[in-house]
Scaffold this active site. Sequence first.
Site, short mmCIF file in Angstrom:
data_model
loop_
_atom_site.label_atom_id
_atom_site.label_comp_id
_atom_site.label_asym_id
_atom_site.label_seq_id
_atom_site.Cartn_x
_atom_site.Cartn_y
_atom_site.Cartn_z
N LYS A 1 21.42 -7.73 30.10
CA LYS A 1 21.46 -6.62 29.15
C LYS A 1 20.08 -6.07 28.88
O LYS A 1 19.90 -4.88 28.72
CB LYS A 1 22.09 -7.08 27.84
CG LYS A 1 23.50 -6.57 27.66
CD LYS A 1 24.02 -6.86 26.28
CE LYS A 1 24.37 -8.32 26.14
NZ LYS A 1 24.78 -8.68 24.78
N GLU B 1 27.02 -10.35 22.10
CA GLU B 1 26.15 -9.82 21.08
C GLU B 1 26.19 -8.29 21.20
O GLU B 1 26.01 -7.76 22.30
CB GLU B 1 24.72 -10.32 21.29
CG GLU B 1 23.79 -9.80 20.22
CD GLU B 1 22.37 -10.34 20.31
OE1 GLU B 1 22.10 -11.20 21.17
OE2 GLU B 1 21.55 -9.89 19.49
N ARG C 1 26.80 -18.26 35.82
CA ARG C 1 26.71 -16.81 35.63
C ARG C 1 27.13 -16.11 36.90
O ARG C 1 27.02 -16.66 37.99
CB ARG C 1 25.25 -16.40 35.41
CG ARG C 1 24.67 -16.69 34.08
CD ARG C 1 23.22 -16.23 34.06
NE ARG C 1 23.11 -14.83 33.68
CZ ARG C 1 23.19 -14.42 32.43
NH1 ARG C 1 23.39 -15.28 31.45
NH2 ARG C 1 23.07 -13.14 32.15
P1 ATP Z 1 22.28 -10.85 28.74
O1 ATP Z 1 21.44 -12.06 29.04
O2 ATP Z 1 22.65 -9.99 29.88
O3 ATP Z 1 21.82 -10.10 27.55
P2 ATP Z 1 23.95 -12.43 27.16
O4 ATP Z 1 24.38 -13.72 27.70
O5 ATP Z 1 22.92 -12.47 26.12
O6 ATP Z 1 23.66 -11.47 28.36
P3 ATP Z 1 26.09 -11.97 25.45
O7 ATP Z 1 26.56 -10.69 24.90
O8 ATP Z 1 25.50 -12.95 24.53
O9 ATP Z 1 25.12 -11.58 26.58
O10 ATP Z 1 27.22 -12.66 26.35
C1 ATP Z 1 28.52 -12.86 25.92
C2 ATP Z 1 29.14 -13.90 26.81
O11 ATP Z 1 29.13 -13.45 28.15
C3 ATP Z 1 28.38 -15.20 26.77
O12 ATP Z 1 29.32 -16.26 26.72
C4 ATP Z 1 27.62 -15.22 28.05
O13 ATP Z 1 27.41 -16.53 28.48
C5 ATP Z 1 28.54 -14.43 28.98
N1 ATP Z 1 27.78 -13.79 30.04
C6 ATP Z 1 26.72 -12.97 29.90
N2 ATP Z 1 26.23 -12.62 31.09
C7 ATP Z 1 27.01 -13.23 32.03
C8 ATP Z 1 27.01 -13.27 33.46
N3 ATP Z 1 26.11 -12.60 34.18
N4 ATP Z 1 27.96 -14.00 34.08
C9 ATP Z 1 28.87 -14.67 33.37
N5 ATP Z 1 28.93 -14.68 32.03
C10 ATP Z 1 28.00 -13.98 31.35
MG MG Z 2 23.56 -13.85 23.95
#
Ligand code: ATP
Ligand code: MG
Length: 553
Positions: A269, A33, A259
Amino acid sequence: PGVPASDFVRDTVRRDNEQGTYGGRVQTRFPPEPNGYLHIGHAKAITVDFGVAEDFGGICNLRFDDTNPETEEDEFVRSILADVAWLGYTPNEVVYASDYFEQLYHWAEHLIKHGLAYVDEQDTEAISVQRGGYGNPGIESPFRDTPVQENLAKFHGMRAGKYADGAMVLRAKIDMQHENMQLRDPIMYRIRRGHHHRTGDAWCIYPTYDWAHGQSDAIERVTHSLCTLEFDSHRPLYDWFLEHLPLPAEKPKQVEFARLELTHTVTSKRRLATLVNEGLVDGWDDPRLPTLSGLRRRGYPASAITDFCRYVGVTRTNSRPSIELLESFVRKQLNATAQRRMAVIRPLRVVLTNWPTEADGTPVVEYFDVVNNPEDEADGVRQVPFTGELYIEQEDFAEVPPPKYFRLSPGREVRLRGAYFITATDVVKDADGRVVEVHCTYDPQTRGGNASDGRKVKSTMHWVSAAHAVDATAVLYDRLFSAEVPGAETGEPLDDLNPASREVLAGCKVEAALADTAPGQVVQFERIGYFAHDPRTPMLFHRTVGLKDEWAA
Ligand code: ATP
Ligand code: MG
Ligand code: MG
């Protein structure tokens, strides 16, 4: 590609290939995102998403999951594109969930027409209360049985902007008693008059993650939709939507993996945005942050990050490897590639009282060949000037040496690396009694750093010729959070923010050759650590990592 590594994600893909589920096709996507910068956790997802596709000769799209107009920005889109490229991956295509808004809207109409979705005029709080909880019954909305035509008219009105933000939502009609809360009539659309970074003001209704994600996968013909474990409970909903839409039999499959988190930092984020927005760090690329742009500015090689992610591997158990482990990958890589330089970060002036002068009275200047990188002969040697006035590190001199201190002290002989042996004879102090200058004699018979009579010294120190030195600023970093798991005790990570995570040393005296360091280039300051030249500010150096693991017990 060779034989793919074995892990449960790759095993799933291999099994599907063997059974011909997707006709041998493998397609994944990385779906960030654009509401912040990518961090080390995303690097893990990137290595899994792109890596799995690569291993099986498939393709991987970069899809911006841009369904929240308020929080998404072009700046984030640009940084994400740059970070993915920096890690060394090339998306098959760059696509946007917002490109599918029209299709999603038509599919929502399809569900309404089949009695599988309805407009709910209650506020989201009431909806959430009625959803109940595990073991508690859900309460059906009074709008659940609205006739199809009425729902359609209201849904069209939602799109047309007839209703205020938050006045109503579209919900899937699934099962208010389902033990999985995700299936208790989840929300598909909300009314939001935010300006979207791509679609502008064309829409005032926006799909939720659950409604957008699987359908975007289906549109792109993704085979394996890899995501993190917290989406485990969403999988039945992911499948439910796909089952109830007019789609080909071959449907994408969601597969969850753990994760990645790291000790002494946060990989969310939202939390990173707080640090940036509250000015607790200097922007998203602050070298203390675990963002990819921060790590890059700090001097982490992309390959050290991807090697680390591969080493950690793909599992279904959440883990928090130590930041020291990541640093060991960085150190290993930089040891092989970084050129060595001499830099004095806390200078102390040394005057050689027996250094010769030329006929015109100016001090003699000698040049020594110094090896650029003992790990790589191809990097050659450089000439380093040496004269009668030098800088050494303050901590390399002690007027009264503590036990086991073998560096310079009155009467003690040491080696200046690659140059001469010197012996301290005298000190000059300022009004406060601090040593500001050390007088030494040098032994002309030790040129090149070895005594002709074979006598040994116990220490070798780096140095910089005072007349030739260039000024620089070095920034040393400590853990951003002092606790291994920030917030473990109070629930608030900010409570564990390390107030001394950064030390700025202006007035460093460094070899003139460092002025030729390219922006972003990483060099080793001998005996001090690896330092990255700032990409924007000349002669500003960030310590990437020390030479040894200083945090090891
Ligand atoms: P955050 O919770 O930090 O905002 P998010 O999951 O909302 O992260 P996205 O931009 O939606 O962030 O994530 C893009 C992809 O990266 C998704 O498939 C998510 O599952 C993966 N991802 C995000 N954070 C991690 C992490 N700490 N370890 C592994 N994969 C991750
Ligand atoms: Mg997300
Ligand atoms: Mg999130």
